[in-house]
Design a protein around this motif. Structure first.
Motif, mmCIF file in Angstrom:
data_model
loop_
_atom_site.group_PDB
_atom_site.id
_atom_site.type_symbol
_atom_site.label_atom_id
_atom_site.label_comp_id
_atom_site.label_asym_id
_atom_site.label_seq_id
_atom_site.Cartn_x
_atom_site.Cartn_y
_atom_site.Cartn_z
ATOM 1 N N GLY A 278 14.254 -35.196 30.327
ATOM 2 C CA GLY A 278 15.743 -34.366 30.597
ATOM 3 C C GLY A 278 16.161 -34.475 32.131
ATOM 4 N N ILE A 279 15.243 -33.996 33.135
ATOM 5 C CA ILE A 279 15.503 -34.180 34.343
ATOM 6 C C ILE A 279 15.996 -35.591 34.851
ATOM 7 C CG2 ILE A 279 14.501 -33.922 36.807
ATOM 8 C CD1 ILE A 279 13.127 -31.403 35.789
ATOM 9 N N LEU A 280 14.917 -36.263 34.382
ATOM 10 C CA LEU A 280 15.285 -37.906 34.925
ATOM 11 C C LEU A 280 16.686 -38.340 34.415
ATOM 12 C CD1 LEU A 280 13.665 -40.138 36.480
ATOM 13 C CD2 LEU A 280 12.938 -41.036 34.170
ATOM 14 N N VAL A 281 16.903 -37.855 33.176
ATOM 15 C CA VAL A 281 18.212 -38.462 32.679
ATOM 16 C C VAL A 281 19.268 -37.791 33.382
ATOM 17 C CG1 VAL A 281 19.694 -38.528 30.535
ATOM 18 C CG2 VAL A 281 17.577 -39.385 30.423
ATOM 19 N N PHE A 282 19.289 -36.563 33.409
ATOM 20 C CA PHE A 282 20.504 -35.445 33.939
ATOM 21 C C PHE A 282 20.724 -35.718 35.349
ATOM 22 C CE2 PHE A 282 20.618 -33.962 29.833
ATOM 23 C CZ PHE A 282 21.580 -33.008 29.899
ATOM 24 N N THR A 283 19.478 -36.117 36.116
ATOM 25 C CA THR A 283 19.810 -36.076 37.557
ATOM 26 C C THR A 283 19.871 -37.470 38.027
ATOM 27 O OG1 THR A 283 17.423 -35.984 38.141
ATOM 28 C CG2 THR A 283 18.477 -34.074 37.979
ATOM 29 N N THR B 161 12.397 -20.466 26.261
ATOM 30 C CA THR B 161 13.500 -20.383 25.387
ATOM 31 C C THR B 161 14.266 -21.542 25.422
ATOM 32 O OG1 THR B 161 14.948 -19.150 26.679
ATOM 33 C CG2 THR B 161 13.408 -17.685 25.415
ATOM 34 N N GLU B 162 14.917 -21.825 24.319
ATOM 35 C CA GLU B 162 15.990 -22.901 24.132
ATOM 36 C C GLU B 162 16.749 -22.939 25.217
ATOM 37 O OE1 GLU B 162 16.469 -25.365 21.565
ATOM 38 O OE2 GLU B 162 14.340 -24.724 21.172
ATOM 39 N N THR B 163 17.210 -21.616 25.618
ATOM 40 C CA THR B 163 18.155 -21.361 26.925
ATOM 41 C C THR B 163 17.472 -21.927 28.190
ATOM 42 O OG1 THR B 163 19.634 -19.829 25.811
ATOM 43 C CG2 THR B 163 19.811 -20.016 28.091
ATOM 44 N N GLU B 164 16.522 -21.316 28.172
ATOM 45 C CA GLU B 164 15.744 -21.774 29.743
ATOM 46 C C GLU B 164 15.464 -23.253 29.747
ATOM 47 O OE1 GLU B 164 13.563 -17.538 29.684
ATOM 48 O OE2 GLU B 164 12.273 -18.974 28.594
ATOM 49 N N LEU B 165 14.897 -23.864 28.518
ATOM 50 C CA LEU B 165 14.877 -25.501 28.448
ATOM 51 C C LEU B 165 16.115 -26.083 29.068
ATOM 52 C CD1 LEU B 165 12.882 -25.798 25.275
ATOM 53 C CD2 LEU B 165 11.936 -26.317 27.305
ATOM 54 N N MET B 166 17.095 -25.748 28.575
ATOM 55 C CA MET B 166 18.601 -26.429 28.838
ATOM 56 C C MET B 166 18.897 -26.009 30.530
ATOM 57 S SD MET B 166 19.379 -28.349 26.404
ATOM 58 C CE MET B 166 21.081 -28.872 26.794
ATOM 59 N N LEU C 62 18.964 -27.464 36.549
ATOM 60 C CA LEU C 62 18.601 -26.618 37.603
ATOM 61 C C LEU C 62 18.811 -27.441 38.976
ATOM 62 C CD1 LEU C 62 17.959 -24.123 38.840
ATOM 63 C CD2 LEU C 62 15.418 -24.479 38.698
ATOM 64 N N PRO C 63 18.330 -28.774 39.334
ATOM 65 C CA PRO C 63 18.600 -29.129 40.506
ATOM 66 C C PRO C 63 19.887 -29.372 40.741
ATOM 67 C CG PRO C 63 16.822 -30.313 39.070
ATOM 68 C CD PRO C 63 17.232 -29.435 38.432
ATOM 69 N N LEU C 64 20.552 -29.656 39.685
ATOM 70 C CA LEU C 64 22.475 -29.625 40.145
ATOM 71 C C LEU C 64 23.101 -28.570 40.346
ATOM 72 C CD1 LEU C 64 23.085 -32.415 37.286
ATOM 73 C CD2 LEU C 64 22.243 -32.765 39.639
ATOM 74 N N GLY D 299 20.169 -29.974 18.111
ATOM 75 C CA GLY D 299 20.126 -28.634 17.724
ATOM 76 C C GLY D 299 20.318 -27.914 19.024
ATOM 77 N N LYS D 300 20.492 -28.549 20.271
ATOM 78 C CA LYS D 300 20.480 -27.608 21.212
ATOM 79 C C LYS D 300 22.055 -27.464 21.808
ATOM 80 C CE LYS D 300 15.879 -27.789 23.165
ATOM 81 N NZ LYS D 300 15.447 -28.426 22.032
ATOM 82 N N SER D 301 22.503 -26.727 22.620
ATOM 83 C CA SER D 301 23.971 -26.692 23.026
ATOM 84 C C SER D 301 24.173 -26.621 24.447
ATOM 85 C CB SER D 301 24.172 -25.246 22.190
ATOM 86 O OG SER D 301 25.804 -24.769 22.519
ATOM 87 N N PHE D 302 25.534 -26.690 24.739
ATOM 88 C CA PHE D 302 26.012 -26.789 26.078
ATOM 89 C C PHE D 302 26.288 -25.360 26.523
ATOM 90 C CE2 PHE D 302 25.938 -31.253 25.363
ATOM 91 C CZ PHE D 302 25.587 -31.658 26.800
#
Length: 317
Positions: free
Chosen positions: A205-210, A159-164, A169-171, A23-26
């Motif tokens: 999410g941070i662990l997966v994305f970074t 918010t949903e935007t802030e979560l994503m 953020l680290p990247l 349900g979230k978006s890029f």
């Protein structure tokens, strides 16, 4: 992918992350794509003895596939890797979706890469590939950090935007050192979040994305923190389920054993009853009791009594 985050452990975190990713978006990264419908496995096995593993694979709400790769540098030859990703996805999912399935490929570049230095097209005449691209250099790192920090400190929901934005953020920082520092700062900040589901979503999410930049020690600390919350319960539930299965098996075996013992006892009683009747018939025959009377008393058939009578005669002889 770096080996520092073991695939098994990462899969656990990815599972937690995926629970809240639908349900979230890029679009928050400046890419106009439908929302995520489903998170798919990222390992792409083939008939050959090799395996590809992309960063993320999603099924979007319009039933198109989205392959996502994160890059800290632009290399033209990476487009060959992306072609392999597309080919594998086609081979794996074409049975279900057909060869006309739609596949998008999104490359998210860390802030070390800017838009003017990359090309989104691979054109070799017989084949043309166009990539979607997101540039984290176009996000304002400090503004995102300040907003997220303030809300978490004030115990407000993101918010949903802030979560994503938070998980990526680290990247958005330049240089590996700054990225690692940001991961550590976010980890400490997210420990303050009281809503467990939100905390787990952000940390996993941070662990997966970074995964490509996080250092071994920080990754270990985040995984341990996650284990102390939801993953610990998942493991505990698995252990409880295993114990229950063992107990059920033991109870079943006990019941079956008791049934067998009961059956053997019944059979033994029947045999003892038969022997008792047999002996009684013999005594009646020795006293010349009429066979019809014996039949009436014992319930045996004439043939059965005559057989016993024959045994008595053979014994006397």
């Amino acid at each position: 992918m770096k080996k520092e985050v073991a695939y098994q452990n990462k899969d656990i975190c990815s599972k937690i992350f995926a629970e809240k990713l639908a349900g979230k978006s890029f679009q928050v990264y400046g890419v106009d794509l439908p929302k995520i419908k489903q998170v798919l496995p990222t390992n792409l096995p083939a008939i050959q003895a090799n395996e590809l593993r992309m960063d993320n694979l999603f099924l979007l709400e319009d039933d198109t596939f989205l392959l996502v790769d994160y890059e800290s540098a632009y290399k033209e030859e990476n487009k060959l890797k992306y072609l392999e990703y597309i080919l594998r996805v086609l081979k794996i999912y074409q049975t279900e979706y057909g060869l006309n399935m739609k596949i998008r490929l999104l490359v998210i570049y860390t802030t070390d890469v800017s838009r003017e230095h990359v090309s989104s097209i691979l054109d070799v005449y017989s084949l043309k590939m166009k990539l979607s691209q997101a540039f984290l250099s176009e996000l304002n790192s400090e503004t995102i950090k300040e907003t997220i920090t303030e809300k978490i400190k004030q115990k407000k929901s993101l918010t949903e935007t802030e979560l994503m934005q938070a998980i990526i953020l680290p990247l958005t920082y330049k240089g590996e050192t700054k990225k690692k520092e940001s991961i550590k700062e976010l980890f400490e900040l997210m420990k303050e979040i009281k809503e467990e589901e939100t905390q787990l979503f952000l940390l996993s999410g941070i662990l997966v994305f970074t995964d490509k930049v996080i250092d071994k020690e920080t990754a270990k600390q985040i995984k341990e923190w996650i284990r102390m919350t939801k993953v610990a319960r998942l493991y505990e539930e698995e252990k409880i389920e295993a114990v229950n299965e063992a107990v059920n098996e033991a109870v079943t075996r006990t019941i079956q054993q008791k049934e067998k013992e009961k059956e053997r006892a019944i059979q033994q009683k029947e045999k003892e009853k038969e022997r008792a009747i047999h002996q009684m018939v013999k005594k009646m025959l020795e006293k010349n009791v009429d066979i019809l009377n014996i039949m009436e008393i014992t319930g045996l058939t004439k043939k059965m009594i005559e057989k016993i009578q024959q045994e008595v005669i053979e014994t006397e002889n």
